[in-house]
Design an enzyme around this catalytic site. Structure first.
Site, PDB file in Angstrom:
ATOM      1  CE1 TYR A  85      12.804 -18.135  -4.942  1.00  0.00           C
ATOM      2  CE2 TYR A  85      11.143 -17.770  -3.034  1.00  0.00           C
ATOM      3  CZ  TYR A  85      12.079 -18.498  -3.471  1.00  0.00           C
ATOM      4  OH  TYR A  85      12.782 -19.645  -2.666  1.00  0.00           O
ATOM      5  CD  GLN A 103      19.638 -20.279  -3.314  1.00  0.00           C
ATOM      6  OE1 GLN A 103      19.989 -19.534  -2.479  1.00  0.00           O
ATOM      7  NE2 GLN A 103      19.618 -21.556  -3.170  1.00  0.00           N
ATOM      8  CG  ASN A 147      13.591 -18.145   3.281  1.00  0.00           C
ATOM      9  OD1 ASN A 147      13.807 -17.376   2.791  1.00  0.00           O
ATOM     10  ND2 ASN A 147      13.823 -19.710   3.217  1.00  0.00           N
ATOM     11  CB  SER A 195      -0.170 -13.800   6.963  1.00  0.00           C
ATOM     12  OG  SER A 195       0.613 -14.325   5.796  1.00  0.00           O
ATOM     13  CD  GLN A 203      -4.039 -14.291   7.130  1.00  0.00           C
ATOM     14  OE1 GLN A 203      -4.818 -14.621   6.275  1.00  0.00           O
ATOM     15  NE2 GLN A 203      -2.691 -14.149   6.548  1.00  0.00           N
ATOM     16  CD  GLU A 220      -1.336 -10.110   4.609  1.00  0.00           C
ATOM     17  OE1 GLU A 220      -1.029 -10.620   3.432  1.00  0.00           O
ATOM     18  OE2 GLU A 220      -1.117 -10.563   5.706  1.00  0.00           O
ATOM     19  CG  HIS A 221      -5.953 -10.551   4.685  1.00  0.00           C
ATOM     20  ND1 HIS A 221      -4.822 -11.034   5.086  1.00  0.00           N
ATOM     21  CD2 HIS A 221      -5.900 -10.820   3.262  1.00  0.00           C
ATOM     22  CE1 HIS A 221      -4.013 -11.679   4.168  1.00  0.00           C
ATOM     23  NE2 HIS A 221      -4.818 -11.451   3.076  1.00  0.00           N
ATOM     24  CG  ASP A 246      -5.951 -15.741   0.982  1.00  0.00           C
ATOM     25  OD1 ASP A 246      -5.719 -14.734   0.719  1.00  0.00           O
ATOM     26  OD2 ASP A 246      -6.263 -16.373   1.879  1.00  0.00           O
ATOM     27  CD  GLU A 251      13.883  26.069  -8.019  1.00  0.00           C
ATOM     28  OE1 GLU A 251      14.539  25.401  -8.625  1.00  0.00           O
ATOM     29  OE2 GLU A 251      12.984  25.777  -7.207  1.00  0.00           O
TER      30      GLU A 251
END
Length: 434
Positions: A130, A188, A211, A237, A259, A326-327, A360, A414
């Site tokens: 995506y 969707q 989003n 981010s 960033q 993250e970075h 990046d 067991e």
């Protein structure tokens, strides 16, 4: 608190320190959760018809053909400059080199005489990528997702993006051997990839950012038995920079701003044992910010960002591990010496000449990274995410005989009688054959 407020970490209480490292809140509202659930159910039930309705409603676009034709992709390629195409090719080469090196050798060992155990890898059969739309199309994410998918050997790789799809995204998909591209975005698109429609094939795993609706859709389909797996939890981010007195303030400021410009919910943090460095970075940020076209968005992100002065570099590392960025950018005199102490970070950038922008786009590492503290348990995206491990075992008669009593004892303890019987029956056959 403005970004030019310099904070002395050791003058803060434990609670104040905790507050300083809090990220901007993210949560899917009940209305988003309900809306996404309705979209998933509608697409699952009505397929392409529902996709077209949502395109008209959310994207204000009438979509006749959901699948992008080869002619459209060729035309998109013609509209791009040779310079951009060459830059993409260089980036793909770097990404390909790094991810090819991640291939695991097969494991093949005898755990004891006559007991052979193996571990082999197989590709995830089908994956869906995506890619968000908007004014700044993230074609670099196509390179980061489709390249390892190809190296892993995924048989089916498809891509969804909101219409109209940018030329850069279409060309990147072609460059990386994506088989099919579809004019569908939002929750969707995630529904279509998870359940399949007349046009969009169902896939085993879904990758890519989006989003709040896309993120929630990925979360929901990953929890449904009829859905699909996803790459990782997503969040805003973020970057954390550790700098000493030898760092270049303009470099540090540019990395923080690169960033922050992602969005108003991004967060950037500077940790330094040098108060003068913090002051100089704050001044450099203001100078550079004035020149940015996305200055308003960037300034919003800076409102939740921090300039923190510490006792020493060791404390910087300790705080960074607590935050788990993250970075992580380390601009110190001996940056590599700090790496062994880093326990939680998505991707680490060492020295003056390793801007986050390199990762990046074109250094070769993947820019799809865990955010929002998930670095404590999650890794940067890599070849392994497009593969699965499978174990194989083979026992000879001798190997089985040597292990039989051990297995029987453990199964009996067991109280799993059928497990024990599966061994005992074979032991008795061997006794009869003796």
């Amino acid at each position: 608190m403005s970004f030019n407020t310099i904070i002395d970490w050791n003058s803060c209480t434990a609670e104040q320190q905790r507050q300083l490292l809090m990220r901007p809140a993210i949560s899917a509202s009940e209305s988003i959760t309900r809306t996404v659930n309705d979209i998933l159910d509608n697409v699952k039930t009505r397929g392409d018809e529902a996709l077209r309705e949502y395109s008209a409603k959310f994207d204000k676009t009438t979509v006749t053909a959901l699948k992008v034709s080869a002619d459209e992709i060729a035309a998109a390629s013609e509209r791009l400059s040779d310079e951009l195409k060459q830059a993409m090719a260089v980036a793909v080469k770097s990404i390909e080199t790094f991810h090819t090196a991640q291939k695991l050798p097969p494991v093949d060992v005898e755990t004891q005489l006559g007991v052979r155990c193996q571990q082999v890898t197989r590709p995830v059969a089908s994956v869906g990528l995506y890619i968000p739309g908007g004014s700044a199309p993230l074609f670099s994410t196509v390179l980061m997702l489709a390249t390892p998918a190809r190296i892993a050997g995924c048989k089916k790789v498809v891509l969804c993006s909101p219409p109209p799809i940018a030329d850069e995204i279409l060309y990147a998909a072609q460059l990386c051997d994506v088989q099919d591209v579809f004019n569908v975005g939002g929750a969707q698109a995630i529904a279509a990839l998870a359940f399949g429609t007349e046009s969009v094939p169902k896939v085993d795993k879904i990758f890519g950012p989006g989003n709040a609706f896309v993120t929630e859709a990925k979360r929901q389909v990953s929890q449904r038995l009829d859905g699909a797996a996803i790459d990782m939890p997503a969040g805003p981010s973020e970057v954390l920079v550790i700098a000493d007195s030898g760092a270049t303030p303009d470099f540090v400021a540019s990395d923080l701003l690169s960033q922050a410009e992602h969005g108003p919910d991004s967060q950037v943090i500077l940790l330094t044992p040098d108060a003068d460095m913090a002051r100089r970075v704050a001044e450099a940020v203001e100078r550079q910010l004035a020149e940015l076209p996305r200055a308003e968005t960037t300034r919003q992100a800076l409102n939740a960002s921090r300039l923190i002065v510490t006792k020493d570099l060791a404390q910087c590392v300790e705080i960074s591990n607590q935050y788990g960025p993250e970075h992580l950018i380390i601009q110190t005199r001996n940056a590599r010496e700090l790496v062994d102490g880093i326990t939680s970070a998505g991707s680490v950038f060492l020295g003056d000449w390793s801007p986050e922008s390199a990762g990046d786009y074109a250094s070769g590492t993947n820019h799809v990274l865990p955010t929002y503290g998930y670095t404590a348990t999650c890794s940067s995206l890599g070849l392994a995410d497009f593969q699965k491990r499978m174990t194989v075992q083979e026992l000879s008669k001798e190997g089985f005989s040597a292990l039989a009593s051990t297995i029987e004892t453990l199964a009996a303890a067991e109280r799993l009688t059928a497990h024990k019987n599966a061994v005992t029956l074979r032991v008795n056959v061997l006794k009869e054959q003796a």
